[in-house]
Design a protein around this motif. Structure first.
Motif, PDB file in Angstrom:
ATOM      1  N   ASN A   1      30.698  17.746  44.421  1.00 52.58           N
ATOM      2  CA  ASN A   1      29.280  17.794  44.947  1.00 52.58           C
ATOM      3  C   ASN A   1      28.363  18.813  44.265  1.00 52.58           C
ATOM      4  N   PRO A   2      27.893  18.351  43.184  1.00 50.15           N
ATOM      5  CA  PRO A   2      26.953  19.349  42.121  1.00 50.15           C
ATOM      6  C   PRO A   2      25.846  19.967  42.946  1.00 50.15           C
ATOM      7  N   GLU A   3      25.421  19.489  44.233  1.00 54.18           N
ATOM      8  CA  GLU A   3      24.096  20.086  44.593  1.00 54.18           C
ATOM      9  C   GLU A   3      24.444  21.542  45.311  1.00 54.18           C
ATOM     10  N   HIS A   4      25.798  21.804  45.304  1.00 52.47           N
ATOM     11  CA  HIS A   4      26.041  23.106  46.007  1.00 52.47           C
ATOM     12  C   HIS A   4      26.343  24.321  44.767  1.00 52.47           C
ATOM     13  N   ILE A   5      25.973  23.929  43.604  1.00 56.33           N
ATOM     14  CA  ILE A   5      26.254  24.560  42.339  1.00 56.33           C
ATOM     15  C   ILE A   5      25.472  26.047  42.661  1.00 56.33           C
ATOM     16  N   GLY A   6      24.549  26.334  43.075  1.00 57.10           N
ATOM     17  CA  GLY A   6      23.957  27.842  43.046  1.00 57.10           C
ATOM     18  C   GLY A   6      24.653  28.471  44.331  1.00 57.10           C
ATOM     19  N   LYS A   7      24.827  28.033  45.459  1.00 54.19           N
ATOM     20  CA  LYS A   7      25.664  28.646  46.381  1.00 54.19           C
ATOM     21  C   LYS A   7      27.248  29.003  46.036  1.00 54.19           C
ATOM     22  N   MET A   8      27.867  28.029  45.226  1.00 56.42           N
ATOM     23  CA  MET A   8      29.155  28.407  44.827  1.00 56.42           C
ATOM     24  C   MET A   8      29.232  29.134  43.458  1.00 56.42           C
ATOM     25  N   SER A   9      28.077  29.111  42.722  1.00 56.74           N
ATOM     26  CA  SER A   9      28.184  29.979  41.589  1.00 56.74           C
ATOM     27  C   SER A   9      28.048  31.282  42.127  1.00 56.74           C
ATOM     28  N   ASP A  10      27.401  31.754  42.767  1.00 55.82           N
ATOM     29  CA  ASP A  10      27.245  33.176  43.413  1.00 55.82           C
ATOM     30  C   ASP A  10      28.614  33.566  44.070  1.00 55.82           C
ATOM     31  N   MET A  11      29.209  32.730  44.792  1.00 57.43           N
ATOM     32  CA  MET A  11      30.704  33.002  45.377  1.00 57.43           C
ATOM     33  C   MET A  11      31.582  33.285  44.025  1.00 57.43           C
ATOM     34  N   ILE A  12      31.490  32.291  43.256  1.00 58.18           N
ATOM     35  CA  ILE A  12      32.348  32.531  42.106  1.00 58.18           C
ATOM     36  C   ILE A  12      32.401  33.831  41.381  1.00 58.18           C
ATOM     37  N   VAL A  13      30.950  34.295  41.128  1.00 57.37           N
ATOM     38  CA  VAL A  13      30.703  35.739  40.593  1.00 57.37           C
ATOM     39  C   VAL A  13      31.259  36.701  41.372  1.00 57.37           C
ATOM     40  N   ARG A  14      31.080  36.787  42.783  1.00 59.92           N
ATOM     41  CA  ARG A  14      31.357  37.648  43.833  1.00 59.92           C
ATOM     42  C   ARG A  14      32.858  37.865  43.562  1.00 59.92           C
ATOM     43  N   GLU A  15      33.745  36.663  43.757  1.00 60.47           N
ATOM     44  CA  GLU A  15      35.043  36.929  43.841  1.00 60.47           C
ATOM     45  C   GLU A  15      35.726  37.289  42.412  1.00 60.47           C
ATOM     46  N   ALA A  16      34.910  36.856  41.679  1.00 60.19           N
ATOM     47  CA  ALA A  16      35.330  37.370  40.089  1.00 60.19           C
ATOM     48  C   ALA A  16      35.427  38.890  40.113  1.00 60.19           C
ATOM     49  N   MET A  17      34.006  39.402  40.509  1.00 65.69           N
ATOM     50  CA  MET A  17      33.829  40.841  40.639  1.00 65.69           C
ATOM     51  C   MET A  17      34.761  41.544  41.487  1.00 65.69           C
ATOM     52  N   ARG A  18      35.170  40.966  42.664  1.00 66.95           N
ATOM     53  CA  ARG A  18      36.257  41.664  43.499  1.00 66.95           C
ATOM     54  C   ARG A  18      37.631  41.600  42.528  1.00 66.95           C
ATOM     55  N   LEU A  19      37.756  40.560  41.879  1.00 67.06           N
ATOM     56  CA  LEU A  19      39.180  40.655  40.969  1.00 67.06           C
ATOM     57  C   LEU A  19      38.974  41.786  39.887  1.00 67.06           C
ATOM     58  N   SER A  20      37.728  41.954  39.417  1.00 63.63           N
ATOM     59  CA  SER A  20      37.609  42.956  38.516  1.00 63.63           C
ATOM     60  C   SER A  20      37.769  44.344  39.103  1.00 63.63           C
ATOM     61  N   ALA A  21      37.286  44.492  40.223  1.00 60.20           N
ATOM     62  CA  ALA A  21      37.521  45.677  40.922  1.00 60.20           C
ATOM     63  C   ALA A  21      38.989  46.158  41.098  1.00 60.20           C
ATOM     64  N   MET A  22      39.495  45.298  41.707  1.00 58.90           N
ATOM     65  CA  MET A  22      40.968  45.381  41.684  1.00 58.90           C
ATOM     66  C   MET A  22      41.849  45.803  40.430  1.00 58.90           C
ATOM     67  N   ASP A  23      41.192  45.383  39.523  1.00 56.94           N
ATOM     68  CA  ASP A  23      41.889  45.550  38.179  1.00 56.94           C
ATOM     69  C   ASP A  23      41.545  46.985  37.800  1.00 56.94           C
ATOM     70  N   ASN A  24      40.170  47.377  38.066  1.00 58.07           N
ATOM     71  CA  ASN A  24      40.013  48.699  37.733  1.00 58.07           C
ATOM     72  C   ASN A  24      40.637  49.754  38.378  1.00 58.07           C
ATOM     73  N   ASP A  25      40.764  49.249  39.827  1.00 59.19           N
ATOM     74  CA  ASP A  25      41.500  50.086  40.716  1.00 59.19           C
ATOM     75  C   ASP A  25      42.871  50.376  40.206  1.00 59.19           C
ATOM     76  N   LEU A  26      43.484  49.473  39.748  1.00 57.49           N
ATOM     77  CA  LEU A  26      45.135  49.231  39.119  1.00 57.49           C
ATOM     78  C   LEU A  26      45.153  50.173  37.951  1.00 57.49           C
TER      79      LEU A  26
END
Length: 179
Positions: A152-177
């Motif tokens: 469903n390509p119409e949710h691209i904006g909302k889902m892109s934001d969530m992907i960025v948030r979750e990727a940043m969360r993974l990056s923060a975990m990596d930095n903590d480790l």
């Protein structure tokens, strides 16, 4: 003058009595030679028996003296092969006793170090398990958002934001480790 002949086994004694008379005495001493030979044979037998006895006694004493060392070698080989039920020689107040005590201390140190390593490995595994669990949530969100965008390509904006948030969360975990 005196002359002893070993070939004829005779003893000759010449004694001048005066200018014209010399007293000559000849004695058979073969019994002396026979006794001498017999005494040498007995001496060789006694020495051989004494030497044999000395060797046997020395081997018995050496065996008793090295028994604790053989026990330590056996214990070292058992420890090397992973057998922790080793028994050390009974305590003594000499160098072998000191060696046995040092060996016992070494065995205890090895056991303690192995336990520490096992504890560290267990903690490391717990950390890896926790990390895997923590990473699973953002990864699941990212994969779910990507599939939703595919369907469903119409949710691209909302889902892109969530992907960025979750990727940043993974990056923060990596930095903590990495700290």
């Amino acid at each position: 003058s005196i002359y002893l002949s070993s070939k004829t086994q005779m003893l000759y004694i010449a004694h001048r009595l005066n200018e014209n008379v010399v007293l000559m005495i000849a004695s058979d001493v073969s019994a002396l030679y026979r006794d001498h030979k017999q005494q040498l044979t007995y001496a060789a037998i006694v020495c051989s028996i004494g030497l044999l006895l000395a060797v046997v006694i020395a081997m018995l004493i050496a065996g008793e003296l090295t028994k604790p060392l053989r026990s330590l070698v056996y214990s070292a080989n058992a420890l090397r092969d992973g057998d922790r039920t080793i028994t050390l020689p009974r305590p003594r107040n000499d160098e072998i006793g000191a060696l046995a005590s040092a060996f016992g201390a070494m065995a205890e140190a090895v056991d303690k170090r192995e336990q520490e390593l096992a504890d560290q490995a267990e903690k490391k595994q717990e950390l890896i398990d926790a990390l895997a669990h923590e990473m699973r949530t953002p990864l699941t969100s990212i994969v779910g958002a990507a599939r939703l965008i595919q369907k469903n390509p119409e949710h691209i904006g909302k889902m892109s934001d969530m992907i960025v948030r979750e990727a940043m969360r993974l990056s923060a975990m990596d930095n903590d480790l990495m700290r």
